[in-house]
Enzyme design. Structure first.
Site, PDB file in Angstrom:
ATOM      1  N   LYS A 286       0.839  -1.209   0.000  1.00 55.52           N
ATOM      2  CA  LYS A 286       0.000   0.000   0.000  1.00 55.52           C
ATOM      3  C   LYS A 286       0.868   1.251   0.000  1.00 55.52           C
ATOM      4  O   LYS A 286       0.648   2.175  -0.774  1.00 55.52           O
ATOM      5  CB  LYS A 286      -0.893   0.005   1.249  1.00 55.52           C
ATOM      6  CG  LYS A 286      -1.566   1.336   1.506  1.00 55.52           C
ATOM      7  CD  LYS A 286      -2.452   1.309   2.724  1.00 55.52           C
ATOM      8  CE  LYS A 286      -1.776   1.664   4.018  1.00 55.52           C
ATOM      9  NZ  LYS A 286      -1.484   3.094   4.209  1.00 55.52           N
TER      10      LYS A 286
ATOM     11  N   CYS B 229      -5.964  12.996  12.644  1.00 54.49           N
ATOM     12  CA  CYS B 229      -5.732  11.580  12.384  1.00 54.49           C
ATOM     13  C   CYS B 229      -5.737  10.849  13.707  1.00 54.49           C
ATOM     14  O   CYS B 229      -5.278  11.367  14.714  1.00 54.49           O
ATOM     15  CB  CYS B 229      -4.384  11.429  11.698  1.00 54.49           C
ATOM     16  SG  CYS B 229      -3.919   9.727  11.514  1.00 54.49           S
TER      17      CYS B 229
ATOM     18  N   ARG C  37       0.217  14.537  13.306  1.00 55.43           N
ATOM     19  CA  ARG C  37       0.792  14.316  11.976  1.00 55.43           C
ATOM     20  C   ARG C  37       0.723  15.526  11.043  1.00 55.43           C
ATOM     21  O   ARG C  37       0.022  15.514  10.036  1.00 55.43           O
ATOM     22  CB  ARG C  37       0.128  13.114  11.306  1.00 55.43           C
ATOM     23  CG  ARG C  37       0.331  11.838  12.066  1.00 55.43           C
ATOM     24  CD  ARG C  37      -0.412  10.702  11.448  1.00 55.43           C
ATOM     25  NE  ARG C  37       0.375  10.006  10.441  1.00 55.43           N
ATOM     26  CZ  ARG C  37      -0.079   8.956   9.763  1.00 55.43           C
ATOM     27  NH1 ARG C  37      -1.284   8.512   9.938  1.00 55.43           N
ATOM     28  NH2 ARG C  37       0.689   8.352   8.887  1.00 55.43           N
TER      29      ARG C  37
ATOM     30  N   ARG D 229      -8.635  -0.592   4.414  1.00 56.86           N
ATOM     31  CA  ARG D 229      -7.716   0.418   3.867  1.00 56.86           C
ATOM     32  C   ARG D 229      -6.359  -0.191   3.569  1.00 56.86           C
ATOM     33  O   ARG D 229      -5.626   0.312   2.728  1.00 56.86           O
ATOM     34  CB  ARG D 229      -7.524   1.563   4.881  1.00 56.86           C
ATOM     35  CG  ARG D 229      -8.758   2.399   5.090  1.00 56.86           C
ATOM     36  CD  ARG D 229      -8.433   3.598   5.950  1.00 56.86           C
ATOM     37  NE  ARG D 229      -7.149   4.150   5.557  1.00 56.86           N
ATOM     38  CZ  ARG D 229      -6.273   4.711   6.376  1.00 56.86           C
ATOM     39  NH1 ARG D 229      -6.536   4.829   7.638  1.00 56.86           N
ATOM     40  NH2 ARG D 229      -5.136   5.160   5.925  1.00 56.86           N
TER      41      ARG D 229
END
Ligand code: UD1
Length: 421
Positions: free
Chosen positions: A22, A116, A121, A401
């Site tokens: 990913k 997040c 982040r 995801r």
């Protein structure tokens, strides 16, 4: 919303093919924006984040043809230089369109990623790096507005830039931007992750001049144009690591296919320390264990040290290992959201700042738990595989995801995992 029902207790046995990564696929898909003709990718995993990225690129005008694990991207005609909030908010990696848009078209408007689950982040280093290359950037209404209109040829200018924190997507964004800049860019304290290297290899096939990817100094000599290329995405070392831990915890024997051992050194070392046998042979890794594991201390740090994306899975291992272990997270604040859920399964864990003290218990017990982020969810699946009775994991969209065909792959190894709506 879908849930996973896991009946614990099965030993995992058999073979599993590791998907493309990913974290390499997402930046490489965005790199298609740099090319004047078609970029042909293979081993692109079928994941929600990949779908989101493709959707975002299509919104910009990229023509995408996706068949099974192959994706062709043609960014000849771009209509929009904007990444809207609605698309960016679900996936922080959308920030990866900023560098290529600015480098090729001289303008970009990209929503700031939202909050997040695993910490604040920020993307300040992406922005400062582009500013070091001459871009004018301001933040307005939650959007990063960037332009190179004032620069010679309206192009970014090569620069020397030291990142004061190691950032993976930051390094990738700046590498893409520098590929089409005027002159040479030197990125210092760059991320050395294998996904950065894979992306650099793809960019080189597209005509970029990049040296040093995989070390902490990357030198990019800008070129005028990039062209299409054919590239196979590197294997997903985090998916591989997750199945390796599953094999060790359940006392089974699992052979991973399509994997490169040198990407997983830190993980393999810790599994061996825990008492599992790990055999590496060409493009396969076999993990064997009798399920009696010893607790291991973990400290996350940038590659080649122990990856933060494997921290939760090793925490799961430690909950049922013999002894006491310390798990220290140094990359992200607030990346212990799985702890509370593991406690619901009977784990004995205390948190002190960025360290978790895990005392192994003889047996976890099935319960209903909630997935909170991608790797936390994976760790709950691992815990569920060894817990007594049934574990129900809610909010599993996080897993979709980042794990391709998770139930199919686990069930093919003998697990009892069912998805219900
Ligand atoms: C990538 C991975 C993610 C992994 C992480 C660390 C992708 C798509 N995601 O995320 O799976 O967990 O690397 O290996 O590749 N930071 C700043 N300012 C910035 C950028 C980062 O302060 O501009 C901080 C972050 O808050 C974090 C640390 O630097 O504390 C590392 O983050 P970074 O490497 O950028 O993570 P991502 O690239 O988002």
């Amino acid at each position: 919303m879908d849930k996973l029902l896991i009946q614990g207790g099965a030993r995992l046995n058999g073979e599993v093919t590791v998907s493309g990564a990913k974290n390499a696929a997402l930046p490489i898909l965005c790199a298609a924006l740099l090319a004047e003709d078609t970029l042909k990718l293979s081993s692109v995993p079928k994941l929600k984040d990949v779908g989101t990225t493709i959707h975002l690129l299509e919104h910009m005008g990229v023509k995408v043809n996706r068949q099974a694990d192959k994706v062709d991207l043609d960014a000849r005609h771009i209509q929009s230089l904007e990444a809207p909030y609605e698309m960016v908010k679900t996936m922080r990696a959308s920030i990866l369109v900023l560098g290529p848009l600015l480098a090729r078209f001289g303008k970009a408007r990209v929503s700031l990623p939202g909050g997040c689950a695993i910490g604040s982040r920020p993307v300040d280093l992406h922005i400062k790096g582009l500013q070091a290359m001459g871009a004018k950037i301001h933040i307005e209404h939650g959007y990063i507005e960037a332009t190179t209109e004032h620069l010679p040829n309206k192009r970014l200018q090569g620069a020397r830039y030291y990142m004061d924190l190691v950032t993976v997507t930051g390094t990738e964004n700046l590498m893409m931007a520098a590929a089409l800049a005027n002159g040479t860019t030197v990125l210092e304290n760059a991320a050395k992750e294998p996904e950065v290297v894979d992306m650099a290899e793809c960019l080189i096939k597209m005509g970029a001049k990049i040296k040093g990817a995989g070390t902490d100094v990357i030198t990019i000599e800008g070129v005028e144009k990039l062209h299409g290329a054919t590239h196979q995405v590197v294997c997903d070392r985090i998916e591989a690591g997750t199945y390796m831990v599953a094999a060790a915890m359940t006392g089974g024997e699992v052979k991973l296919l399509n994997v490169k051992e040198n990407l997983l050194d830190a993980v393999i070392e810790k599994l061996r320390e825990a008492g599992a046998e790990v055999i590496c042979d060409q493009n396969t890794i076999t993990v064997k264990s009798d399920g009696k594991l010893k607790a291991v201390n973990i400290r996350t740090a940038p590659h080649p040290a122990f990856p933060t994306d494997m921290q939760a899975q090793f925490m799961a291992l430690n909950t049922v290992a013999e002894g006491v272990s310390k798990v220290t997270e140094t990359i992200f604040e607030n990346r212990f959201m799985h702890v509370q859920e593991m406690q619901r399964l009977g784990a004995n864990i205390d948190i002190d700042g960025n360290t978790a003290l895990v005392k192994g218990v003889a047996q976890l017990e099935g319960a209903t738990v909630m997935a909170t982020d991608l790797r936390a969810s994976a760790s709950l699946v691992l815990a569920g595989l060894v817990a007594q009775g049934q574990t129900v994991i809610e909010r599993i969209y996080h897993l979709d995801r980042g794990y391709e065909n998770l139930e199919e792959k686990f069930n093919a190894l003998g697990a009892n995992v069912k998805r219900v709506s």
